[in-house]
Design a protein around this motif. Structure first.
Motif, PDB file in Angstrom:
ATOM      1  N   PRO A 144       0.712  -1.090  -0.028  1.00 53.47           N
ATOM      2  CA  PRO A 144       0.055   0.035  -0.054  1.00 53.47           C
ATOM      3  C   PRO A 144       0.872   1.355  -0.056  1.00 53.47           C
ATOM      4  O   PRO A 144       1.829   1.311   0.542  1.00 53.47           O
ATOM      5  CB  PRO A 144      -0.651  -0.179   1.335  1.00 53.47           C
ATOM      6  N   LEU A 145       0.521   2.149  -0.615  1.00 52.68           N
ATOM      7  CA  LEU A 145       1.037   3.269  -0.736  1.00 52.68           C
ATOM      8  C   LEU A 145       0.982   4.258   0.415  1.00 52.68           C
ATOM      9  O   LEU A 145       1.935   4.741   0.932  1.00 52.68           O
ATOM     10  CB  LEU A 145       0.651   4.319  -2.070  1.00 52.68           C
ATOM     11  N   VAL A 146      -0.161   4.268   1.215  1.00 56.73           N
ATOM     12  CA  VAL A 146      -0.481   5.216   2.341  1.00 56.73           C
ATOM     13  C   VAL A 146      -1.549   4.238   3.120  1.00 56.73           C
ATOM     14  O   VAL A 146      -2.420   3.787   2.476  1.00 56.73           O
ATOM     15  CB  VAL A 146      -0.766   6.628   1.932  1.00 56.73           C
ATOM     16  N   ASP A 147      -1.257   3.996   4.373  1.00 53.23           N
ATOM     17  CA  ASP A 147      -2.259   3.542   5.350  1.00 53.23           C
ATOM     18  C   ASP A 147      -1.904   4.102   6.703  1.00 53.23           C
ATOM     19  O   ASP A 147      -1.099   4.879   7.012  1.00 53.23           O
ATOM     20  CB  ASP A 147      -2.206   1.896   5.222  1.00 53.23           C
ATOM     21  N   THR A 149      -0.045   2.800   9.252  1.00 54.89           N
ATOM     22  CA  THR A 149       1.148   2.753   9.353  1.00 54.89           C
ATOM     23  C   THR A 149       2.334   3.483   8.530  1.00 54.89           C
ATOM     24  O   THR A 149       3.518   3.405   8.939  1.00 54.89           O
ATOM     25  CB  THR A 149       1.397   1.095   9.651  1.00 54.89           C
ATOM     26  N   GLN A 150       1.978   3.900   7.464  1.00 52.75           N
ATOM     27  CA  GLN A 150       3.020   4.124   6.335  1.00 52.75           C
ATOM     28  C   GLN A 150       2.608   5.250   5.543  1.00 52.75           C
ATOM     29  O   GLN A 150       1.299   5.122   5.151  1.00 52.75           O
ATOM     30  CB  GLN A 150       3.741   2.886   5.734  1.00 52.75           C
ATOM     31  N   ASP A 151       3.430   5.817   4.755  1.00 52.98           N
ATOM     32  CA  ASP A 151       3.149   6.932   3.748  1.00 52.98           C
ATOM     33  C   ASP A 151       4.494   6.938   2.967  1.00 52.98           C
ATOM     34  O   ASP A 151       5.600   7.442   3.139  1.00 52.98           O
ATOM     35  CB  ASP A 151       2.916   8.166   4.298  1.00 52.98           C
ATOM     36  N   ASN A 152       4.190   6.017   1.756  1.00 55.69           N
ATOM     37  CA  ASN A 152       5.467   5.863   0.854  1.00 55.69           C
ATOM     38  C   ASN A 152       5.378   6.855  -0.367  1.00 55.69           C
ATOM     39  O   ASN A 152       6.160   6.380  -1.359  1.00 55.69           O
ATOM     40  CB  ASN A 152       5.324   4.589   0.516  1.00 55.69           C
ATOM     41  N   ARG A 153       4.689   7.833  -0.305  1.00 56.48           N
ATOM     42  CA  ARG A 153       4.572   8.558  -1.796  1.00 56.48           C
ATOM     43  C   ARG A 153       5.906   9.329  -2.098  1.00 56.48           C
ATOM     44  O   ARG A 153       6.181   9.617  -3.046  1.00 56.48           O
ATOM     45  CB  ARG A 153       3.608   9.828  -1.249  1.00 56.48           C
ATOM     46  N   ALA A 154       6.715   9.567  -1.033  1.00 58.58           N
ATOM     47  CA  ALA A 154       7.696  10.185  -1.053  1.00 58.58           C
ATOM     48  C   ALA A 154       8.959   9.163  -1.720  1.00 58.58           C
ATOM     49  O   ALA A 154       9.757   9.771  -2.526  1.00 58.58           O
ATOM     50  CB  ALA A 154       8.444  10.787   0.308  1.00 58.58           C
ATOM     51  N   ALA A 155       8.507   8.096  -1.893  1.00 55.83           N
ATOM     52  CA  ALA A 155       9.537   6.970  -2.374  1.00 55.83           C
ATOM     53  C   ALA A 155       9.330   6.785  -3.697  1.00 55.83           C
ATOM     54  O   ALA A 155      10.051   6.440  -4.705  1.00 55.83           O
ATOM     55  CB  ALA A 155       9.560   5.611  -1.564  1.00 55.83           C
ATOM     56  N   LEU A 156       7.988   7.133  -4.489  1.00 52.24           N
ATOM     57  CA  LEU A 156       7.776   7.118  -5.920  1.00 52.24           C
ATOM     58  C   LEU A 156       8.912   7.925  -6.592  1.00 52.24           C
ATOM     59  O   LEU A 156       9.141   9.006  -6.384  1.00 52.24           O
ATOM     60  CB  LEU A 156       6.421   7.738  -6.092  1.00 52.24           C
ATOM     61  N   GLY A 157       9.227   7.444  -7.769  1.00 51.68           N
ATOM     62  CA  GLY A 157      10.013   7.917  -8.578  1.00 51.68           C
ATOM     63  C   GLY A 157      11.564   7.695  -8.598  1.00 51.68           C
ATOM     64  O   GLY A 157      12.538   7.961  -9.122  1.00 51.68           O
TER      65      GLY A 157
END
Length: 751
Positions: A144-147, A149-157
């Motif tokens: 999941p990109l965001v939930d 427990t985590q926010d992984n949007r900064a890792a895209l690209g």
């Protein structure tokens, strides 16, 4: 001749007073006999050992339980460690599932439906925080990109091949064509995670990757593959397909699993929550750490931050392919038990029961031992009483004729022509029977009595060839020619019964009395041959015979003067050589002399003659003691006592060996226990006043009667019995211990 009762008192000696001095002494405080036995202490040790073993068993059982508990906790820890390792492998293997899907996706459907696909994989493999796809190295898909427990949007690209930090590891995994596991490492977004990245090679990927640009840290990084020649790292050839079709690098499949996500399916908290019960323990503290030199965090999992683990068990979490070596430590929350709950139950139930049984058994054994000890004491008292009575009877025999003293008148003896048997002499009315010691003493003093001692020269007859009889006649005539009184003759074959065993034994008991009332002693030792054995019969064999030694000892110890008349009669004549006849050491060693019964191995299991003379020897020893006490000027008694003190066992052996032709040698009792009691009796007698002491004939006054009453003497002339041939005259009444009757003839005893 006057009756000795008119002028001299008769002294009576009681067995319960003489010989039982130990009963009159002040009792000593000592340990009971049953406590002196080693068996008592053995039983006591057994009781203590039973209790000790019971306690030791309980302690050992408890210690075994503690060891078993620790082993059980260790097994539980290994189980959880194995689950952690399995879960790590399962989570890492999810990237292989993604690789498989991408290899068969020629239309890009898997990429379009990545979210659904990733959700299914996360649910299946568990322990996964998110799954990522990076086509040609650029991170485009995260689920999941965001939930919460985590926010992984900064890792895209993020371009893994162009990022200077990540590109070396990414390129290395491409070259090696294997999954690269990184971490656990700290994440930029927070937390610690394990990252597994796997390069994907497909037949549908282009040979040259597309151009790419990436900016980070104020720097631009690019990859231009469209020019000629293309940049480095624009093409990566993968393993060919099964049909030989080449494959090229497509991108990366990545699994990121935070440590708490990886451990979540394992439920380590169950160790603390009571899900397991081991020997009464339900709650455990745990600690999961990294064994690397520089771990990213202090621990990956812990039950309680404040709790300290008490001697924890340790289990390793090893995943070689992921380069993971973690350590799981587990310990009871409340510490390891010192003892288990049932220890006290066993201690307060089993030990008392065991102790009760042991003590009960011990008490029964000790009671039995006490009874046995009392029996032994009673037996010892009874044995002492028997010994005391035997000694008393032996003392009484010093002046008691149990069997009449049978004498041959000199003229009758000289006219016999040969030695005749007692029974034949009695039938021929040749014997004079003396019943009273006083009568014998008067006869000895007034007319003289010769005691003839000789060795038998045959088993059936003492003098088959008449050689000894002729020497006896010569010896008697020589004595008379010297002016000595010798009107009567005592010689064993004629004076002692040969057929009636009981009468024979009573005569043997009176042997020392016979010798006491003889005025001259003749040792007749003419050389001749034994009619049956063929052995030489001479002075040497005579001196070795036990019966001859007993006759000489009886005569030598009953002296009323310093020296009595004794003659040694050989083929050369007679000599008045007292020292030659009565050698102290050999005469006293009666039991060391030769007995025909022992030489012949006791035919027909006949009793040993050594036992017959025990009473006689005890009486003689008392006489020696009394002589040394009451007549110290007589050095002969002192010499004999010194010999006894020097080697008591030699002259008064405790036992003797008895053997027969059909039986192995066995010991028989002789003087065992007699001499100590006799000495006690003598000390008690010595402590009494002179009038109350035992009177020993020939020591204090030859005319005194013995210590035991012999009954009133007859009113008629004491010498009147010389002319009677009636053998049935009564013997003075006395209660004594008589030896067993035997049918051994006197000639067999004297050979």
């Amino acid at each position: 001749m006057t009756d000795g009762h008119e002028n001299h008192p008769v002294h009576h000696l009681r067995v319960d007073s003489l010989g039982s001095s130990a009963q009159t002494q002040e009792p000593r405080k000592c340990v009971p006999l049953w406590m002196q036995w080693p068996r008592f202490w053995v039983v006591l040790c057994i009781i203590v050992a039973i209790v000790a073993v019971s306690i030791q068993n309980i302690l050992s059982t408890d210690a075994s339980k503690r060891v078993h508990l620790r082993e059980s906790v260790l097994d539980l820890s290994k189980t959880y460690a194995g689950e952690v390792a399995r879960q790590v492998r399962s989570s890492v293997s999810s990237v292989q599932a993604l690789e498989a899907m991408m290899k068969i996706d020629d239309a890009g459907i898997a990429l379009e439906n990545f979210a659904s696909l990733a959700e299914a994989l996360i649910s299946t493999y568990q322990g996964i925080s998110n799954l990522q796809l990076a086509p040609f190295g650029r991170l485009d898909c995260i689920y999941p990109l965001v939930d919460e427990t985590q926010d992984n949007r900064a890792a895209l690209g993020l371009n893994l091949l162009l990022d200077p930090v990540r590109s070396p590891a990414a390129l290395d995994s491409i070259v090696k064509q294997e999954t690269a596991v990184i971490g656990p490492v700290k994440l930029l977004q927070g937390g610690v995670a394990l990252i597994a990245r796997r390069p994907i090679f497909t037949r549908f990927a282009p040979a040259l990757m597309p151009d790419a640009w990436y900016q980070t840290g104020g720097h631009n990084y690019s990859r231009v593959c469209s020019k000629t020649p293309p940049d480095e790292h624009c093409s990566f050839l993968g393993p060919p397909e099964a049909d030989g079709t080449p494959t090229y690098f497509w991108g990366f499949a990545t699994m990121l699993g935070r440590v708490e996500e990886l451990l979540s399916p394992i439920h380590l908290e169950r160790l603390q929550s009571g899900a397991h019960r081991l020997s009464g323990l339900t709650s455990f503290h745990y600690l999961l750490t990294d064994t690397r030199a520089d771990p990213p965090v202090e621990y990956y999992g812990r039950s309680d931050r404040e709790a300290a683990l008490d001697r924890p068990v340790e289990a390793m979490v090893v995943v070689e392919e992921a380069n993971i070596r973690w350590l799981l430590q587990v310990a009871p929350r409340d510490g390891w038990p010192v003892v288990f709950a049932d220890f006290w139950n066993q201690l307060f139930i089993v030990v008392p029961m065991t102790a009760l049984l042991g003590v009960g058994l011990g008490v029964n054994i000790i009671i039995a031992m006490r009874k046995r000890a009392h029996q032994i004491i009673k037996l010892e008292e009874y044995r002492r009483e028997v010994i005391s009575r035997t000694i008393l009877a032996s003392i009484s025999n010093l002046n008691l004729l149990q069997f009449p003293m049978c004498l041959l008148k000199l003229q009758d003896f000289l006219g016999l022509g040969r030695l005749i048997r007692h029974e034949d002499a009695r039938e021929a009315r040749k014997l004079c029977f003396i019943d009273q010691p006083q009568v014998a003493a008067d006869l000895c003093k007034e007319e003289g009595v010769a005691f003839i001692s000789h060795q038998w020269a045959g088993f059936e007859h003492p003098d088959p060839e008449g050689i000894q009889y002729r020497s006896m006649v010569v010896a008697v005539k020589e004595v008379i020619s010297r002016g000595l009184k010798c009107s009567w003759i005592w010689v064993d074959y004629s004076s002692i019964p040969q057929q009636n065993a009981f009468q024979q034994q009573t005569a043997i008991n009176s042997l020392s009395v016979y010798a006491s009332y003889c005025s001259v002693f003749l040792s007749v030792v003419p050389p001749c041959k034994h009619a049956d054995s063929g052995h030489d019969v001479d002075i040497h064999s005579y001196c070795s015979r036990a019966w001859c030694r007993l006759e000489k000892l009886s005569y030598a110890t009953c002296s009323w003067e310093e020296e009595r008349l004794a003659f040694l009669c050989t083929e050369e004549g007679i000599s008045n050589d007292w020292a030659g006849v009565f050698n102290d050491e050999s005469v006293l060693d009666v039991l060391g002399g030769q007995f025909s019964c022992c030489t012949r191995n006791h035919p027909d299991d006949r009793p040993c003659d050594k036992q017959k003379i025990v009473g006689v020897m005890l009486g003689i020893f008392w006489r020696i003691l009394a002589t040394n006490r009451d007549a110290p000027h007589r050095k002969h008694a002192r010499t004999l006592l010194r010999l006894v003190e020097k080697d008591e066992e030699k002259y008064f052996p405790k036992t003797a060996s008895y053997r027969t032709e059909l039986m192995e040698p066995r010991p028989i009792e002789l003087f065992d226990g007699f001499l100590p009691i006799l000495k006690e009796m003598f000390l008690e007698d010595s402590a009494a006043v002179q009038e109350e002491r035992v009177n020993v004939p020939g020591v204090s006054d030859p005319w005194l009667t013995c210590s035991i009453s012999l009954g009133p003497l007859p009113d008629e002339d004491p010498l009147a019995s010389r002319n009677t041939q009636d053998f049935d005259q009564s013997i003075p009444s006395i209660h004594i211990v008589q030896p067993e009757a035997t049918e051994v003839q006197i000639h067999e005893e004297r050979i």
